[in-house]
Design an enzyme around this catalytic site. Structure first.
Site, PDB file in Angstrom:
ATOM      1  N   HIS A  37       0.837  -1.208   0.000  1.00 27.10           N
ATOM      2  CA  HIS A  37       0.000   0.000   0.000  1.00 27.10           C
ATOM      3  C   HIS A  37       0.872   1.259   0.000  1.00 27.10           C
ATOM      4  CE1 HIS A  37      -2.830  -2.817   2.258  1.00 27.10           C
ATOM      5  NE2 HIS A  37      -3.566  -2.432   1.233  1.00 27.10           N
ATOM      6  N   ASP A 150      -3.363  -7.646  -7.576  1.00 32.56           N
ATOM      7  CA  ASP A 150      -4.771  -7.919  -7.841  1.00 32.56           C
ATOM      8  C   ASP A 150      -5.054  -7.596  -9.307  1.00 32.56           C
ATOM      9  OD1 ASP A 150      -5.716  -8.596  -5.088  1.00 32.56           O
ATOM     10  OD2 ASP A 150      -4.912  -6.615  -4.699  1.00 32.56           O
ATOM     11  N   GLN A 153      -8.668  -7.427 -10.463  1.00 34.09           N
ATOM     12  CA  GLN A 153      -9.332  -6.227  -9.938  1.00 34.09           C
ATOM     13  C   GLN A 153      -8.971  -5.008 -10.787  1.00 34.09           C
ATOM     14  OE1 GLN A 153      -9.879  -5.212  -5.651  1.00 34.09           O
ATOM     15  NE2 GLN A 153      -8.049  -4.002  -5.928  1.00 34.09           N
ATOM     16  N   MET A 184       3.300  -9.066  -0.911  1.00 36.89           N
ATOM     17  CA  MET A 184       2.705  -8.442   0.288  1.00 36.89           C
ATOM     18  C   MET A 184       1.187  -8.510   0.206  1.00 36.89           C
ATOM     19  SD  MET A 184       5.034  -6.425   2.152  1.00 36.89           S
ATOM     20  CE  MET A 184       6.798  -6.265   1.975  1.00 36.89           C
ATOM     21  N   SER A 186      -2.393  -8.184   3.110  1.00 34.88           N
ATOM     22  CA  SER A 186      -2.866  -8.110   4.500  1.00 34.88           C
ATOM     23  C   SER A 186      -3.151  -9.510   5.020  1.00 34.88           C
ATOM     24  CB  SER A 186      -4.135  -7.264   4.576  1.00 34.88           C
ATOM     25  OG  SER A 186      -3.877  -5.984   4.042  1.00 34.88           O
ATOM     26  N   ARG A 187      -3.538 -10.417   4.118  1.00 38.03           N
ATOM     27  CA  ARG A 187      -3.899 -11.776   4.549  1.00 38.03           C
ATOM     28  C   ARG A 187      -2.676 -12.619   4.934  1.00 38.03           C
ATOM     29  NH1 ARG A 187      -8.296 -10.901   0.635  1.00 38.03           N
ATOM     30  NH2 ARG A 187     -10.219 -10.996   1.859  1.00 38.03           N
TER      31      ARG A 187
HETATM   32  O1  PAF Z   1      -7.807  -4.033  -3.125  1.00 38.55           O
HETATM   33  C1  PAF Z   1      -8.482  -3.680  -2.141  1.00 38.55           C
HETATM   34  O2  PAF Z   1      -7.987  -3.447  -1.030  1.00 38.55           O
HETATM   35  C2  PAF Z   1      -9.993  -3.547  -2.287  1.00 38.55           C
HETATM   36  O3  PAF Z   1     -10.509  -4.508  -3.131  1.00 38.55           O
HETATM   37  C3  PAF Z   1     -10.445  -2.137  -2.700  1.00 38.55           C
HETATM   38  C4  PAF Z   1      -9.926  -1.769  -4.081  1.00 38.55           C
HETATM   39  C5  PAF Z   1      -9.947  -1.123  -1.704  1.00 38.55           C
HETATM   40  C6  PAF Z   1     -11.973  -2.071  -2.748  1.00 38.55           C
HETATM   41  O4  PAF Z   1     -12.523  -2.349  -1.510  1.00 38.55           O
END
Ligand code: PAF
Length: 282
Positions: A37, A150, A153, A184, A186-187
């Protein structure tokens, strides 16, 4: 650093930033911030002059059997890290603020959601595209940054931007890895020591596939067989999917071409991890 909790306040602030001529960027997150992040934020900061991040664990993208309740949260730590990176505004709405009573709208992206994670995580991408659309409407950014880990996504959001004529530039940022190669996430915090060791099979799979491709292997079945054998040698693992696919449509390919996406999801104990890489001819 400002912390804003309501959509109205966020929209007013965003309007002021735009009126003042600022280039505004957004990094949407679900908090529990890690180096991945922070890299998104650093890249966003370099490419804009006002950086907003959102922290919202979005219930709509978790199925009832997913880990919504256990999802790690650390608001104090997140605010400290955000301050250190130089974030200007943290948008941190409540669930009621994002999904008020009688909420009934859904953003659904059709084809690219049908593959990879879309197969086992029904409705997940509807939750993602809906919340990201709402976060865009609240923060009104010029640019938005998403991690390439991701990949699907990123593809879904990019499709939504084009299809809904949203005037926002989407930027994909490289995957940040631990020194031993684990992407990396969070999980990763769910893994015990033995599982953490086994989780290295994801990056090893990408490396093995990369080597096979470089040596001239073009059969997805041959690469799949080798990768499955590698993963099976690691305890606590169960493959959710392994796909060699077109990087735009995400449809499986029969023969590898000049540019291919390798995407995989593996359960390590109860933790589902994903990773991906491009196999491309250099
Ligand atoms: O990747 C993420 O952390 C989530 O899917 C997001 C893009 C913040 C949407 O909740």
């Amino acid at each position: 650093m400002e912390v804003i909790k309501t959509v109205k306040d966020m929209q007013r602030r965003a309007d002021k930033l735009r009126l003042a001529g600022h280039m505004v960027s957004l990094v949407p997150t679900m908090g529990f911030l890690h180096e991945g992040h922070l890299e998104l934020m650093r890249v966003a900061k370099k490419n804009s002059d006002k950086l907003i991040i959102s922290i919202f664990v979005n219930p709509m993208q978790f199925s009832p059997t997913d880990d919504y309740d256990e999802y790690p949260r650390d608001t104090e730590g997140d605010l400290k890290k955000s301050r250190e990176v130089g974030v200007d505004i943290v948008f941190m709405p409540s669930i009621e603020e994002m999904y008020p009573e009688n909420y009934q709208t859904n953003v659904h992206v059709e084809k690219v959601t049908r593959h990879l994670c879309g197969i086992s995580r029904h409705g997940h991408f509807d939750g993602v595209s809906t919340v990201v659309c709402k976060l865009f409407n609240a923060t009104k950014p010029h640019l938005a940054f998403f991690g390439q880990k991701d990949y699907q996504q990123l593809t879904v959001i990019s499709r939504m931007i084009i299809d809904l004529n949203m005037d926002i530039k989407i930027v994909g940022v490289r995957t940040v890895r631990e020194p031993d190669g684990l992407a990396m996430s969070s999980r990763n915090s769910y893994l015990n020591a033995e599982e953490r060791e086994s989780a290295l099979c994801l990056k090893k799979s990408l490396d093995l596939a990369g080597q096979m491709y470089e040596k001239g292997e073009r059969s997805p079945a041959a690469i799949k067989e080798a990768v499955e054998a590698l993963i099976k040698r690691h305890p606590f693992t169960e493959i959710d999917y392994f796909s060699l696919c077109d990087p735009v449509t995400l449809e499986d390919v029969q023969t590898l071409g000049h540019e291919n996406l390798l995407a995989l999801a593996v359960r390590i104990g109860k933790t589902r991890l994903i990773d991906n890489c491009l196999l491309r001819k250099t």
